[in-house]
Design a protein around this motif. Sequence first.
Motif, short mmCIF file in Angstrom:
data_model
loop_
_atom_site.label_atom_id
_atom_site.label_comp_id
_atom_site.label_asym_id
_atom_site.label_seq_id
_atom_site.Cartn_x
_atom_site.Cartn_y
_atom_site.Cartn_z
N VAL A 81 0.84 -1.20 0.00
CA VAL A 81 0.00 0.00 0.00
C VAL A 81 0.88 1.25 0.00
CG1 VAL A 81 -1.69 1.31 1.36
CG2 VAL A 81 -1.90 -1.17 1.19
N ILE A 82 1.92 1.22 0.83
CA ILE A 82 2.82 2.38 0.91
C ILE A 82 3.49 2.61 -0.45
CG2 ILE A 82 4.97 3.25 1.96
CD1 ILE A 82 4.14 1.82 4.55
N HIS A 83 3.95 1.52 -1.05
CA HIS A 83 4.64 1.65 -2.34
C HIS A 83 3.71 2.20 -3.42
CE1 HIS A 83 7.38 0.96 -5.58
NE2 HIS A 83 6.58 0.10 -6.16
N ASP A 84 2.44 1.74 -3.39
CA ASP A 84 1.49 2.24 -4.39
C ASP A 84 1.29 3.74 -4.25
OD1 ASP A 84 1.18 -0.26 -5.33
OD2 ASP A 84 -0.80 -0.63 -4.48
N GLU A 85 1.28 4.20 -2.99
CA GLU A 85 1.03 5.63 -2.76
C GLU A 85 2.28 6.48 -2.95
OE1 GLU A 85 -1.81 7.03 -2.26
OE2 GLU A 85 -3.10 5.31 -1.82
N LEU A 86 3.42 5.91 -2.60
CA LEU A 86 4.67 6.68 -2.67
C LEU A 86 5.69 5.91 -3.51
CD1 LEU A 86 4.84 7.58 1.14
CD2 LEU A 86 4.25 9.13 -0.70
N PRO A 87 5.44 5.82 -4.82
CA PRO A 87 6.30 4.97 -5.65
C PRO A 87 7.73 5.47 -5.76
CG PRO A 87 4.70 6.16 -7.00
CD PRO A 87 4.35 6.44 -5.58
N ASN A 88 7.98 6.75 -5.45
CA ASN A 88 9.34 7.29 -5.57
C ASN A 88 10.22 6.97 -4.38
OD1 ASN A 88 8.71 8.28 -8.00
ND2 ASN A 88 8.73 10.45 -7.41
N MET A 89 9.61 6.50 -3.30
CA MET A 89 10.43 6.18 -2.11
C MET A 89 10.99 4.77 -2.31
SD MET A 89 9.26 6.31 1.84
CE MET A 89 8.00 5.05 1.63
N VAL A 90 12.31 4.66 -2.24
CA VAL A 90 12.95 3.35 -2.43
C VAL A 90 12.72 2.50 -1.18
CG1 VAL A 90 15.17 2.19 -2.74
CG2 VAL A 90 14.64 4.25 -4.05
N VAL A 91 12.42 1.21 -1.39
CA VAL A 91 12.15 0.32 -0.26
C VAL A 91 13.22 -0.76 -0.20
CG1 VAL A 91 10.49 -1.34 0.72
CG2 VAL A 91 9.66 0.71 -0.49
N LEU A 92 13.74 -0.95 1.01
CA LEU A 92 14.75 -1.98 1.24
C LEU A 92 14.22 -2.90 2.35
CD1 LEU A 92 17.74 -2.93 0.99
CD2 LEU A 92 18.33 -1.15 2.60
N LEU A 93 14.24 -4.20 2.11
CA LEU A 93 13.76 -5.13 3.13
C LEU A 93 14.95 -5.70 3.90
CD1 LEU A 93 11.18 -7.17 0.98
CD2 LEU A 93 10.77 -5.08 2.30
N ALA A 94 14.85 -5.73 5.21
CA ALA A 94 15.90 -6.34 6.03
C ALA A 94 15.19 -7.35 6.94
CB ALA A 94 16.63 -5.27 6.83
N PHE A 95 15.12 -8.59 6.49
CA PHE A 95 14.34 -9.61 7.18
C PHE A 95 15.26 -10.70 7.74
CE2 PHE A 95 10.32 -8.98 4.29
CZ PHE A 95 10.10 -7.74 4.90
N ALA A 96 14.77 -11.32 8.81
CA ALA A 96 15.54 -12.41 9.40
C ALA A 96 15.27 -13.73 8.67
CB ALA A 96 15.20 -12.54 10.88
N ARG A 97 14.11 -13.81 8.05
CA ARG A 97 13.78 -15.04 7.31
C ARG A 97 12.93 -14.68 6.11
NH1 ARG A 97 8.48 -15.80 8.40
NH2 ARG A 97 7.73 -14.75 10.26
N ARG A 98 12.88 -15.58 5.20
CA ARG A 98 12.05 -15.37 4.02
C ARG A 98 10.59 -15.38 4.48
NH1 ARG A 98 11.28 -17.59 -1.45
NH2 ARG A 98 9.26 -16.63 -1.89
#
Length: 424
Positions: A71-88
Amino acid sequence: MRNPKILVLDRNETLAEQLEGILSEFRPRPEVQSCSRIGAVGDILTDEGPFDLLVAGPSLATRSGLARLEVIHDELPNMVVLLAFARRPDAALRDIVRTGAVDLVQLPADDDVLRESLERALELSRKVAPEAPVPAVAAASTAAPSGLSRPGTVFTLSSATGGCGKTFLATNLAYLLTHHTGKRACIVDLDLQFGEVSTALRLRPRYTIYDVLQREDTDEADLRDHIEEYMVTHETGFSVLAAPKDPSEADRIDPPDVTRIIEACRARFDYVVVDTPAALTEVVLAAFDLSDVLYTMATLDLPSVRNMSVFLGTLERLKISSENVKLILNKAETDVGIDVDQVTRLFPQGFSAVLPYAKEVSRSINLGMPVAASSPQSEVSRLMVKGFADLLPDAVTARMASAPEASAEGGRFKRLFRRAPVNA
Ligand SMILES: Nc1ncnc2c1ncn2[C@@H]1O[C@H](COP(=O)(O)OP(=O)(O)OP(=O)(O)O)[C@@H](O)[C@H]1O
Ligand SMILES: [Mg+2]
Protein backbone atom coordinates in the motif's frame (compact mmCIF):
# COMPACT_ATOMS: atom_id res chain seq x y z
CA MET A 1 22.43 18.52 -2.21
CA ARG A 2 20.03 17.94 0.66
CA ASN A 3 20.68 15.17 3.15
CA PRO A 4 18.78 11.99 2.30
CA LYS A 5 16.03 11.00 4.70
CA ILE A 6 15.63 7.39 5.77
CA LEU A 7 12.74 5.84 7.67
CA VAL A 8 13.40 2.57 9.50
CA LEU A 9 10.19 0.67 10.18
CA ASP A 10 10.32 -2.15 12.72
CA ARG A 11 8.77 -2.90 16.11
CA ASN A 12 12.26 -3.27 17.51
CA GLU A 13 14.79 -0.42 17.59
CA THR A 14 17.82 -2.71 17.10
CA LEU A 15 17.89 -2.43 13.32
CA ALA A 16 17.56 1.37 13.41
CA GLU A 17 20.45 1.55 15.88
CA GLN A 18 22.72 -0.60 13.70
CA LEU A 19 21.81 1.45 10.62
CA GLU A 20 22.43 4.72 12.39
CA GLY A 21 25.94 3.56 13.29
CA ILE A 22 26.69 2.71 9.67
CA LEU A 23 25.05 5.79 8.18
CA SER A 24 26.95 8.15 10.47
CA GLU A 25 29.92 7.64 8.10
CA PHE A 26 27.96 8.55 4.96
CA ARG A 27 28.40 11.98 3.36
CA PRO A 28 26.07 13.80 3.14
CA ARG A 29 25.00 12.23 6.37
CA PRO A 30 21.46 10.85 6.02
CA GLU A 31 18.80 11.80 8.50
CA VAL A 32 17.47 8.61 10.08
CA GLN A 33 14.06 8.30 11.68
CA SER A 34 12.85 5.17 13.39
CA CYS A 35 9.20 4.12 13.60
CA SER A 36 8.53 1.26 16.00
CA ARG A 37 4.74 1.66 15.95
CA ILE A 38 3.90 0.08 12.66
CA GLY A 39 0.32 1.35 12.77
CA ALA A 40 1.63 4.92 12.94
CA VAL A 41 3.68 4.75 9.75
CA GLY A 42 1.00 6.52 7.68
CA ASP A 43 1.11 9.49 10.05
CA ILE A 44 4.91 9.61 10.03
CA LEU A 45 5.08 9.47 6.24
CA THR A 46 2.58 12.30 6.07
CA ASP A 47 3.94 14.48 8.85
CA GLU A 48 7.68 13.87 8.63
CA GLY A 49 8.20 12.95 4.97
CA PRO A 50 9.18 12.90 2.21
CA PHE A 51 11.63 10.06 2.83
CA ASP A 52 14.06 8.87 0.17
CA LEU A 53 14.40 5.38 1.57
CA LEU A 54 12.23 3.10 3.70
CA VAL A 55 14.02 0.22 5.43
CA ALA A 56 11.47 -2.38 6.55
CA GLY A 57 12.68 -4.62 9.38
CA PRO A 58 11.84 -8.19 10.41
CA SER A 59 8.43 -7.31 11.91
CA LEU A 60 7.23 -6.59 8.40
CA ALA A 61 8.10 -10.09 7.21
CA THR A 62 4.51 -11.26 7.53
CA ARG A 63 1.76 -11.30 4.97
CA SER A 64 0.09 -8.34 6.62
CA GLY A 65 3.42 -6.51 6.84
CA LEU A 66 4.03 -7.03 3.12
CA ALA A 67 0.49 -5.92 2.33
CA ARG A 68 1.15 -2.72 4.24
CA LEU A 69 4.38 -2.13 2.32
CA GLU A 70 2.53 -2.69 -0.92
CA VAL A 71 0.00 0.00 0.00
CA ILE A 72 2.82 2.38 0.91
CA HIS A 73 4.64 1.65 -2.34
CA ASP A 74 1.49 2.24 -4.39
CA GLU A 75 1.03 5.63 -2.76
CA LEU A 76 4.67 6.68 -2.67
CA PRO A 77 6.30 4.97 -5.65
CA ASN A 78 9.34 7.29 -5.57
CA MET A 79 10.43 6.18 -2.11
CA VAL A 80 12.95 3.35 -2.43
CA VAL A 81 12.15 0.32 -0.26
CA LEU A 82 14.75 -1.98 1.24
CA LEU A 83 13.76 -5.13 3.13
CA ALA A 84 15.90 -6.34 6.03
CA PHE A 85 14.34 -9.61 7.18
CA ALA A 86 15.54 -12.41 9.40
CA ARG A 87 13.78 -15.04 7.31
CA ARG A 88 12.05 -15.37 4.02
CA PRO A 89 8.44 -14.31 4.64
CA ASP A 90 5.78 -16.98 4.45
CA ALA A 91 4.19 -15.31 1.45
CA ALA A 92 4.02 -15.60 -2.32
CA LEU A 93 6.96 -14.14 -4.23
CA ARG A 94 4.45 -11.85 -5.87
CA ASP A 95 3.62 -10.26 -2.52
CA ILE A 96 7.30 -9.50 -1.95
CA VAL A 97 7.72 -8.07 -5.46
CA ARG A 98 4.70 -5.84 -4.97
CA THR A 99 6.37 -4.02 -2.09
CA GLY A 100 8.64 -2.53 -4.77
CA ALA A 101 11.72 -3.50 -2.74
CA VAL A 102 15.06 -2.99 -4.50
CA ASP A 103 16.94 -5.38 -2.23
CA LEU A 104 16.44 -7.95 0.51
CA VAL A 105 19.14 -8.22 3.19
CA GLN A 106 19.20 -11.29 5.37
CA LEU A 107 19.57 -10.44 9.09
CA PRO A 108 21.67 -10.65 11.13
CA ALA A 109 23.95 -8.91 8.67
CA ASP A 110 27.48 -7.51 8.95
CA ASP A 111 27.88 -3.76 8.78
CA ASP A 112 29.66 -4.22 5.43
CA VAL A 113 26.69 -5.99 3.87
CA LEU A 114 24.26 -3.39 5.15
CA ARG A 115 26.53 -0.53 4.09
CA GLU A 116 26.70 -1.80 0.55
CA SER A 117 22.96 -2.29 0.39
CA LEU A 118 22.26 1.18 1.81
CA GLU A 119 24.68 2.83 -0.60
CA ARG A 120 23.00 1.15 -3.53
CA ALA A 121 19.51 2.01 -2.33
CA LEU A 122 20.43 5.66 -1.79
CA GLU A 123 22.08 5.79 -5.20
CA LEU A 124 18.84 4.49 -6.73
CA SER A 125 16.77 7.00 -4.80
CA ARG A 126 18.85 9.81 -6.30
CA LYS A 127 18.11 8.47 -9.76
CA VAL A 128 14.39 8.06 -9.10
CA ALA A 129 13.85 11.56 -7.84
CA PRO A 130 16.87 13.73 -8.56
CA GLU A 131 16.88 16.37 -5.84
CA ALA A 132 13.12 16.66 -5.95
CA PRO A 133 11.05 15.81 -2.92
CA VAL A 134 8.55 13.02 -3.35
CA PRO A 135 5.31 14.65 -4.42
CA ALA A 136 2.01 14.38 -2.65
CA VAL A 137 3.28 12.84 0.52
CA ALA A 138 0.06 13.90 2.16
CA ALA A 139 -1.43 11.11 0.10
CA ALA A 140 0.18 8.49 2.30
CA SER A 141 -1.24 5.01 2.56
CA THR A 142 -4.26 6.15 4.47
CA ALA A 143 -5.15 9.41 2.78
CA ALA A 144 -8.70 10.35 3.56
CA PRO A 145 -10.83 11.23 0.56
CA SER A 146 -13.88 11.60 2.77
CA GLY A 147 -12.55 14.89 4.02
CA LEU A 148 -10.81 13.50 7.10
CA SER A 149 -7.56 15.36 7.48
CA ARG A 150 -5.89 12.30 8.97
CA PRO A 151 -6.67 8.62 9.19
CA GLY A 152 -9.07 7.59 11.93
CA THR A 153 -7.97 6.17 15.27
CA VAL A 154 -8.16 2.39 15.59
CA PHE A 155 -9.16 0.69 18.85
CA THR A 156 -9.07 -3.09 19.13
CA LEU A 157 -10.75 -5.14 21.83
CA SER A 158 -9.01 -8.38 22.71
CA SER A 159 -8.97 -11.07 25.38
CA ALA A 160 -7.38 -14.43 26.00
CA THR A 161 -10.58 -16.04 27.27
CA GLY A 162 -14.01 -15.92 25.67
CA GLY A 163 -16.98 -14.06 27.10
CA CYS A 164 -14.96 -11.27 28.77
CA GLY A 165 -17.12 -8.57 27.19
CA LYS A 166 -15.20 -7.57 24.04
CA THR A 167 -18.34 -7.30 21.94
CA PHE A 168 -20.15 -5.53 24.78
CA LEU A 169 -17.35 -2.98 25.08
CA ALA A 170 -16.91 -2.56 21.31
CA THR A 171 -20.55 -1.52 20.90
CA ASN A 172 -20.39 0.81 23.88
CA LEU A 173 -17.13 2.43 22.80
CA ALA A 174 -18.49 3.07 19.30
CA TYR A 175 -21.64 4.55 20.82
CA LEU A 176 -19.81 6.77 23.34
CA LEU A 177 -17.47 8.12 20.66
CA THR A 178 -20.30 8.87 18.24
CA HIS A 179 -22.62 10.33 20.84
CA HIS A 180 -20.17 12.47 22.77
CA THR A 181 -17.72 13.64 20.11
CA GLY A 182 -20.14 13.99 17.20
CA LYS A 183 -17.55 12.31 15.00
CA ARG A 184 -17.99 9.21 12.88
CA ALA A 185 -17.32 5.74 14.26
CA CYS A 186 -17.63 2.22 12.93
CA ILE A 187 -17.16 -1.28 14.28
CA VAL A 188 -15.39 -3.96 12.27
CA ASP A 189 -16.41 -7.42 13.47
CA LEU A 190 -13.23 -9.47 13.13
CA ASP A 191 -14.65 -12.37 15.10
CA LEU A 192 -14.90 -13.88 11.65
CA GLN A 193 -16.41 -17.23 12.60
CA PHE A 194 -18.84 -16.36 15.34
CA GLY A 195 -19.12 -12.59 15.27
CA GLU A 196 -21.99 -11.24 17.30
CA VAL A 197 -21.82 -7.48 16.92
CA SER A 198 -24.86 -7.28 14.66
CA THR A 199 -26.85 -9.74 16.83
CA ALA A 200 -26.03 -7.77 19.99
CA LEU A 201 -27.32 -4.63 18.27
CA ARG A 202 -30.27 -6.36 16.61
CA LEU A 203 -29.05 -5.34 13.19
CA ARG A 204 -29.74 -7.25 10.02
CA PRO A 205 -26.77 -6.60 7.78
CA ARG A 206 -27.30 -7.24 4.13
CA TYR A 207 -23.59 -7.53 3.44
CA THR A 208 -20.58 -8.61 5.45
CA ILE A 209 -16.81 -8.21 5.40
CA TYR A 210 -16.70 -11.24 3.11
CA ASP A 211 -18.76 -9.45 0.46
CA VAL A 212 -16.41 -6.45 0.51
CA LEU A 213 -13.58 -8.76 -0.44
CA GLN A 214 -15.57 -10.30 -3.30
CA ARG A 215 -15.46 -7.02 -5.22
CA GLU A 216 -13.60 -7.47 -8.44
CA ASP A 217 -10.43 -5.55 -9.25
CA THR A 218 -10.42 -3.68 -6.00
CA ASP A 219 -7.60 -1.29 -5.44
CA GLU A 220 -7.22 0.75 -2.29
CA ALA A 221 -9.09 3.77 -3.62
CA ASP A 222 -11.99 1.61 -4.77
CA LEU A 223 -12.19 -0.03 -1.35
CA ARG A 224 -12.21 3.34 0.41
CA ASP A 225 -14.91 4.65 -1.90
CA HIS A 226 -17.23 1.69 -1.44
CA ILE A 227 -16.61 0.26 2.03
CA GLU A 228 -19.54 2.09 3.60
CA GLU A 229 -21.96 0.47 1.19
CA TYR A 230 -21.25 -2.83 2.95
CA MET A 231 -22.02 -1.48 6.40
CA VAL A 232 -25.21 -1.22 8.36
CA THR A 233 -25.93 1.78 10.56
CA HIS A 234 -27.17 1.48 14.13
CA GLU A 235 -29.95 3.82 15.17
CA THR A 236 -27.55 5.69 17.47
CA GLY A 237 -25.39 6.64 14.50
CA PHE A 238 -22.35 4.37 14.26
CA SER A 239 -21.82 1.88 11.44
CA VAL A 240 -21.04 -1.83 11.57
CA LEU A 241 -19.13 -4.01 9.12
CA ALA A 242 -20.51 -7.42 10.06
CA ALA A 243 -18.68 -10.74 10.29
CA PRO A 244 -19.35 -13.31 7.54
CA LYS A 245 -22.72 -15.03 7.67
CA ASP A 246 -21.20 -18.46 7.14
CA PRO A 247 -18.23 -19.44 9.36
CA SER A 248 -16.63 -21.26 6.41
CA GLU A 249 -16.15 -17.89 4.68
CA ALA A 250 -13.91 -16.84 7.54
CA ASP A 251 -11.08 -19.09 6.31
CA ARG A 252 -10.92 -17.19 3.06
CA ILE A 253 -10.11 -13.91 4.77
CA ASP A 254 -6.41 -13.46 5.38
CA PRO A 255 -4.29 -10.88 7.21
CA PRO A 256 -3.64 -8.64 4.16
CA ASP A 257 -7.41 -8.49 3.62
CA VAL A 258 -7.82 -7.30 7.18
CA THR A 259 -5.13 -4.67 6.74
CA ARG A 260 -6.84 -3.34 3.63
CA ILE A 261 -10.27 -3.30 5.24
CA ILE A 262 -9.11 -1.46 8.36
CA GLU A 263 -7.12 1.03 6.27
CA ALA A 264 -10.22 1.71 4.18
CA CYS A 265 -12.32 2.20 7.32
CA ARG A 266 -9.82 4.62 8.85
CA ALA A 267 -9.93 6.66 5.68
CA ARG A 268 -13.69 7.06 6.11
CA PHE A 269 -14.25 7.15 9.86
CA ASP A 270 -12.72 9.14 12.68
CA TYR A 271 -12.84 6.06 14.90
CA VAL A 272 -12.60 2.41 13.98
CA VAL A 273 -13.44 -0.08 16.74
CA VAL A 274 -12.33 -3.63 16.01
CA ASP A 275 -13.95 -6.58 17.80
CA THR A 276 -11.94 -9.82 17.79
CA PRO A 277 -12.34 -13.45 18.85
CA ALA A 278 -10.56 -14.67 21.98
CA ALA A 279 -7.52 -15.86 20.05
CA LEU A 280 -4.18 -14.62 18.77
CA THR A 281 -4.59 -15.50 15.11
CA GLU A 282 -2.67 -13.88 12.24
CA VAL A 283 -5.85 -12.01 11.37
CA VAL A 284 -6.08 -10.58 14.89
CA LEU A 285 -2.39 -9.68 14.82
CA ALA A 286 -2.94 -7.77 11.58
CA ALA A 287 -5.53 -5.67 13.44
CA PHE A 288 -3.14 -5.18 16.38
CA ASP A 289 -0.52 -3.83 13.99
CA LEU A 290 -2.86 -1.06 12.93
CA SER A 291 -4.26 -0.29 16.37
CA ASP A 292 -3.62 2.95 18.18
CA VAL A 293 -5.01 1.44 21.38
CA LEU A 294 -5.34 -2.24 22.16
CA TYR A 295 -7.75 -2.95 25.00
CA THR A 296 -7.17 -6.32 26.61
CA MET A 297 -9.96 -7.62 28.78
CA ALA A 298 -10.34 -10.17 31.57
CA THR A 299 -13.10 -11.09 33.96
CA LEU A 300 -12.70 -11.42 37.70
CA ASP A 301 -11.85 -15.11 37.84
CA LEU A 302 -8.52 -16.89 38.08
CA PRO A 303 -8.38 -18.58 34.65
CA SER A 304 -9.21 -15.32 32.91
CA VAL A 305 -6.72 -13.30 34.91
CA ARG A 306 -4.00 -15.92 34.44
CA ASN A 307 -4.61 -16.04 30.70
CA MET A 308 -4.48 -12.25 30.52
CA SER A 309 -1.00 -12.47 31.93
CA VAL A 310 0.00 -15.12 29.34
CA PHE A 311 -1.59 -12.98 26.61
CA LEU A 312 0.39 -9.89 27.66
CA GLY A 313 3.58 -11.97 27.74
CA THR A 314 2.89 -13.09 24.17
CA LEU A 315 2.30 -9.51 23.03
CA GLU A 316 5.63 -8.59 24.54
CA ARG A 317 7.37 -11.41 22.68
CA LEU A 318 5.72 -10.21 19.48
CA LYS A 319 7.19 -6.77 20.25
CA ILE A 320 3.81 -5.10 20.39
CA SER A 321 4.46 -1.93 22.29
CA SER A 322 2.97 -2.13 25.79
CA GLU A 323 2.44 1.64 25.62
CA ASN A 324 -0.60 1.04 23.45
CA VAL A 325 -2.05 -1.78 25.52
CA LYS A 326 -4.68 -0.90 28.11
CA LEU A 327 -6.26 -3.37 30.50
CA ILE A 328 -9.92 -3.63 31.41
CA LEU A 329 -11.44 -5.86 34.06
CA ASN A 330 -15.08 -6.66 33.46
CA LYS A 331 -17.94 -8.34 35.33
CA ALA A 332 -16.30 -7.63 38.67
CA GLU A 333 -18.45 -8.87 41.54
CA THR A 334 -18.02 -8.98 45.26
CA ASP A 335 -17.76 -12.26 47.20
CA VAL A 336 -16.43 -14.40 44.38
CA GLY A 337 -13.29 -15.46 46.23
CA ILE A 338 -11.01 -13.04 44.40
CA ASP A 339 -11.13 -9.27 44.58
CA VAL A 340 -10.01 -6.36 42.43
CA ASP A 341 -7.20 -5.57 44.84
CA GLN A 342 -5.59 -8.97 44.38
CA VAL A 343 -5.81 -8.66 40.60
CA THR A 344 -4.44 -5.12 40.37
CA ARG A 345 -1.40 -6.23 42.36
CA LEU A 346 -0.63 -8.69 39.56
CA PHE A 347 -0.71 -6.01 36.87
CA PRO A 348 1.45 -3.05 37.88
CA GLN A 349 0.46 -1.14 34.74
CA GLY A 350 -3.04 -0.82 36.25
CA PHE A 351 -6.50 -1.06 34.74
CA SER A 352 -8.06 1.69 32.63
CA ALA A 353 -11.45 0.53 33.84
CA VAL A 354 -12.94 -1.97 36.25
CA LEU A 355 -16.55 -2.60 35.31
CA PRO A 356 -19.11 -4.33 37.50
CA TYR A 357 -21.33 -7.21 36.55
CA ALA A 358 -24.60 -5.38 35.87
CA LYS A 359 -28.06 -6.59 35.05
CA GLU A 360 -28.59 -3.51 32.87
CA VAL A 361 -26.23 -5.11 30.37
CA SER A 362 -28.53 -8.07 29.64
CA ARG A 363 -31.43 -5.68 29.40
CA SER A 364 -29.57 -3.53 26.89
CA ILE A 365 -28.71 -6.57 24.76
CA ASN A 366 -32.38 -7.47 24.62
CA LEU A 367 -33.11 -3.96 23.39
CA GLY A 368 -30.29 -4.09 20.84
CA MET A 369 -28.74 -1.02 22.46
CA PRO A 370 -25.36 -0.34 24.05
CA VAL A 371 -25.91 -0.04 27.81
CA ALA A 372 -24.32 3.42 27.74
CA ALA A 373 -27.30 4.48 25.58
CA SER A 374 -30.09 2.58 27.32
CA SER A 375 -28.93 3.19 30.92
CA PRO A 376 -26.45 6.06 30.80
CA GLN A 377 -26.67 6.69 34.53
CA SER A 378 -26.04 3.11 35.62
CA GLU A 379 -22.80 2.46 37.39
CA VAL A 380 -21.44 0.33 34.58
CA SER A 381 -22.03 3.13 32.05
CA ARG A 382 -20.49 5.74 34.29
CA LEU A 383 -17.40 3.67 34.91
CA MET A 384 -17.08 3.08 31.19
CA VAL A 385 -17.13 6.83 30.55
CA LYS A 386 -14.51 7.23 33.26
CA GLY A 387 -12.37 4.52 31.68
CA PHE A 388 -12.55 6.19 28.28
CA ALA A 389 -12.16 9.71 29.72
CA ASP A 390 -9.08 10.45 27.62
CA LEU A 391 -11.15 9.89 24.45
CA LEU A 392 -14.20 11.95 25.42
CA PRO A 393 -14.69 15.69 25.94
CA ASP A 394 -13.91 16.81 29.52
CA ALA A 395 -17.46 18.11 29.98
CA VAL A 396 -18.88 14.61 29.53
CA THR A 397 -16.71 13.02 32.18
CA ALA A 398 -17.35 15.93 34.55
CA ARG A 399 -21.11 15.62 34.03
CA MET A 400 -21.00 11.90 34.74
CA ALA A 401 -19.03 12.45 37.90
CA SER A 402 -21.56 14.94 39.28
CA ALA A 403 -24.81 13.21 38.20
CA PRO A 404 -26.67 11.16 40.81
CA GLU A 405 -26.20 7.41 40.72
CA ALA A 406 -28.93 5.21 39.37
CA SER A 407 -28.32 1.75 40.69
CA ALA A 408 -28.31 0.25 44.15
CA GLU A 409 -25.80 -2.30 42.90
CA GLY A 410 -23.57 0.63 42.09
CA GLY A 411 -23.10 1.51 45.72
CA ARG A 412 -21.97 -1.99 46.54
CA PHE A 413 -19.50 -1.98 43.70
CA LYS A 414 -18.20 1.40 44.64
CA ARG A 415 -17.30 0.12 48.07
CA LEU A 416 -15.32 -2.65 46.46
CA PHE A 417 -13.72 -0.11 44.19
CA ARG A 418 -12.77 2.21 47.04
CA ARG A 419 -11.14 -0.61 48.91
CA ALA A 420 -8.97 -1.30 45.87
CA PRO A 421 -7.84 1.88 44.18
CA VAL A 422 -7.28 1.31 40.51
CA ASN A 423 -4.78 3.20 38.43
CA ALA A 424 -6.28 5.31 35.71
N1 LIG B 1 -20.42 -5.93 32.75
C1 LIG B 1 -21.29 -6.87 32.39
N2 LIG B 1 -22.35 -7.18 33.17
C2 LIG B 1 -23.22 -8.12 32.81
N3 LIG B 1 -23.14 -8.85 31.68
C3 LIG B 1 -22.11 -8.61 30.87
C4 LIG B 1 -21.14 -7.59 31.16
N4 LIG B 1 -20.23 -7.58 30.16
C5 LIG B 1 -20.63 -8.50 29.26
N5 LIG B 1 -21.75 -9.14 29.69
C6 LIG B 1 -22.46 -10.22 29.01
O1 LIG B 1 -21.57 -11.33 28.97
C7 LIG B 1 -21.75 -12.05 27.77
C8 LIG B 1 -20.41 -12.12 27.05
O2 LIG B 1 -20.06 -10.82 26.65
P1 LIG B 1 -19.48 -10.54 25.20
O3 LIG B 1 -20.23 -11.30 24.19
O4 LIG B 1 -19.36 -9.09 25.03
O5 LIG B 1 -18.04 -11.18 25.40
P2 LIG B 1 -16.94 -11.46 24.29
O6 LIG B 1 -15.63 -11.21 24.95
O7 LIG B 1 -17.26 -10.70 23.08
O8 LIG B 1 -17.14 -13.02 24.05
P3 LIG B 1 -16.55 -13.90 22.84
O9 LIG B 1 -15.12 -14.15 23.21
O10 LIG B 1 -17.37 -15.13 22.87
O11 LIG B 1 -16.69 -13.09 21.60
C9 LIG B 1 -22.80 -11.33 26.96
O12 LIG B 1 -24.04 -11.94 27.17
C10 LIG B 1 -22.79 -9.93 27.57
O13 LIG B 1 -24.04 -9.31 27.46
MG1 LIG C 1 -17.52 -11.31 21.10
